[in-house]
Design an enzyme around this catalytic site. Sequence first.
Site, PDB file in Angstrom:
ATOM      1  N   THR A   1       1.543   2.856   7.718  1.00 25.56           N
ATOM      2  CA  THR A   1       0.112   2.702   7.509  1.00 25.56           C
ATOM      3  C   THR A   1      -0.622   2.724   8.842  1.00 25.56           C
ATOM      4  O   THR A   1      -0.051   2.371   9.868  1.00 25.56           O
ATOM      5  CB  THR A   1      -0.154   1.360   6.804  1.00 25.56           C
ATOM      6  OG1 THR A   1       0.714   1.247   5.688  1.00 25.56           O
ATOM      7  CG2 THR A   1      -1.584   1.253   6.328  1.00 25.56           C
TER       8      THR A   1
ATOM      9  N   ARG B   1       3.336   5.913  -7.145  1.00 28.27           N
ATOM     10  CA  ARG B   1       3.444   4.561  -6.592  1.00 28.27           C
ATOM     11  C   ARG B   1       2.256   4.277  -5.683  1.00 28.27           C
ATOM     12  O   ARG B   1       1.849   5.106  -4.883  1.00 28.27           O
ATOM     13  CB  ARG B   1       4.749   4.411  -5.810  1.00 28.27           C
ATOM     14  CG  ARG B   1       4.926   3.066  -5.082  1.00 28.27           C
ATOM     15  CD  ARG B   1       4.485   3.150  -3.637  1.00 28.27           C
ATOM     16  NE  ARG B   1       4.774   1.912  -2.890  1.00 28.27           N
ATOM     17  CZ  ARG B   1       4.363   1.669  -1.657  1.00 28.27           C
ATOM     18  NH1 ARG B   1       3.640   2.571  -1.018  1.00 28.27           N
ATOM     19  NH2 ARG B   1       4.661   0.539  -1.050  1.00 28.27           N
ATOM     20  N   VAL B   2       1.689   3.085  -5.797  1.00 26.64           N
ATOM     21  CA  VAL B   2       0.579   2.668  -4.952  1.00 26.64           C
ATOM     22  C   VAL B   2       0.972   1.374  -4.245  1.00 26.64           C
ATOM     23  O   VAL B   2       1.430   0.426  -4.883  1.00 26.64           O
ATOM     24  CB  VAL B   2      -0.705   2.442  -5.783  1.00 26.64           C
ATOM     25  CG1 VAL B   2      -1.837   1.942  -4.889  1.00 26.64           C
ATOM     26  CG2 VAL B   2      -1.112   3.724  -6.495  1.00 26.64           C
TER      27      VAL B   2
ATOM     28  N   THR C   1       0.094  -3.560   7.538  1.00 27.19           N
ATOM     29  CA  THR C   1       1.098  -2.503   7.453  1.00 27.19           C
ATOM     30  C   THR C   1       2.446  -3.141   7.156  1.00 27.19           C
ATOM     31  O   THR C   1       2.828  -4.117   7.808  1.00 27.19           O
ATOM     32  CB  THR C   1       1.183  -1.681   8.754  1.00 27.19           C
ATOM     33  OG1 THR C   1       2.265  -0.750   8.653  1.00 27.19           O
ATOM     34  CG2 THR C   1       1.373  -2.551   9.981  1.00 27.19           C
ATOM     35  N   GLY C   2       3.150  -2.634   6.161  1.00 23.71           N
ATOM     36  CA  GLY C   2       4.449  -3.220   5.840  1.00 23.71           C
ATOM     37  C   GLY C   2       4.925  -2.874   4.453  1.00 23.71           C
ATOM     38  O   GLY C   2       4.483  -1.881   3.857  1.00 23.71           O
ATOM     39  N   THR C   3       5.829  -3.686   3.924  1.00 22.84           N
ATOM     40  CA  THR C   3       6.340  -3.491   2.569  1.00 22.84           C
ATOM     41  C   THR C   3       5.211  -3.801   1.597  1.00 22.84           C
ATOM     42  O   THR C   3       4.945  -4.959   1.290  1.00 22.84           O
ATOM     43  CB  THR C   3       7.544  -4.402   2.291  1.00 22.84           C
ATOM     44  OG1 THR C   3       7.282  -5.700   2.832  1.00 22.84           O
ATOM     45  CG2 THR C   3       8.802  -3.860   2.933  1.00 22.84           C
ATOM     46  N   GLY C   4       4.558  -2.764   1.122  1.00 23.86           N
ATOM     47  CA  GLY C   4       3.308  -2.904   0.404  1.00 23.86           C
ATOM     48  C   GLY C   4       3.353  -3.829  -0.792  1.00 23.86           C
ATOM     49  O   GLY C   4       2.420  -4.606  -1.034  1.00 23.86           O
TER      50      GLY C   4
ATOM     51  N   ASP D   1      -0.083  -1.451  -0.824  1.00 19.82           N
ATOM     52  CA  ASP D   1      -1.168  -2.396  -0.563  1.00 19.82           C
ATOM     53  C   ASP D   1      -2.396  -1.764   0.079  1.00 19.82           C
ATOM     54  O   ASP D   1      -3.489  -2.323   0.017  1.00 19.82           O
ATOM     55  CB  ASP D   1      -0.659  -3.534   0.336  1.00 19.82           C
ATOM     56  CG  ASP D   1      -0.253  -3.034   1.721  1.00 19.82           C
ATOM     57  OD1 ASP D   1       0.561  -2.095   1.785  1.00 19.82           O
ATOM     58  OD2 ASP D   1      -0.726  -3.577   2.726  1.00 19.82           O
TER      59      ASP D   1
END
Length: 321
Positions: A189, A217-218, A239-242, A220
């Site tokens: 991100t 897939r969506v 930013t990361g594991t949404g 965060d």
Amino acid sequence: MTTPILAIHGGAGTITRSDMSADKEAAYQQALNDILAAGQRILVDGGSALDAVTEAVRLLEECTLFNAGKGAVLTSAGTYELDASIMDGTTLAAGAVTCVKRLRNPILAARAVMEHSEHVLFTSEGAEAFAQAHGLEFVEPDYYYTEARYAQWQRARQKDGMAMFLDHDAASLMAKPAEPIDPDSKFGTVGAVACDAQGRLAAATSTGGVTNKKVGRVGDTPIVGAGCFANNVAAVSCTGTGEMFIRAVAAYDVAAQMQYAGKSLADAADDVVMRKLVAIEGRGGMIAVDAQGNVALPFNTEGMYRGFARGAEAPVVSIYR
């Protein structure tokens, strides 16, 4: 008057410093520096936080080094699906688009949604129709293509055709890349947050998703309160594991802890990233600023592309912890 400040990020993930070329590291640092300088000029010239974060994220979308816009990653079907969001902390106005496939700059579409509709979030064909009606630039899908992202997708498919590759999967992938943060593991991100001279706050976030993700897939990024949030207390971009940032309502939680528990920006952001997200195996980081011009850049991975520029001072950029 507040001393204006702008912060940006270009994703977080696993450091591959020992395998990385000096030229590649310098390219990332230069890109971060140049983008910060562009947004900084807007703020120094008296522009709004909203305009500064819009321009910073637009430039991040234009840069092939980052997973947003040109240089976006591929889905499991070998296609592109991009998401973006933006929020004005003064009015709580927000706009977002998700699963767009033909927009050059998703962040401009998100801003158009915020400014020209009564809605917050448009998806897929509806988002593109709205963007087209407001004169935004369209591209063919191959505009997003880069050889590096295609190779990354091929490695993911060869390893496990059904897996989405985040940084806890990276160690099992072959072919160590010569980049500061392993692109096969990086949470790709991009985002920007700013406080302008009037103390107004804004945040913006954009992404190409995660490599080999299932179609539709969506994460965060386009979810207000999860990957992006701004009010009159703080502005946050994640930013990361949404999925974990969504469950933690991570971006909003920073502002809420400040507003309701009286925490400082640094303490609130650190609590979310280093305690709450870690407790549910959420990996990544965030950038945040408050109305007093403070900045926080916490992350629980080995590295995060990040930087900030305060007033007219030279930008400060970092990759490693």
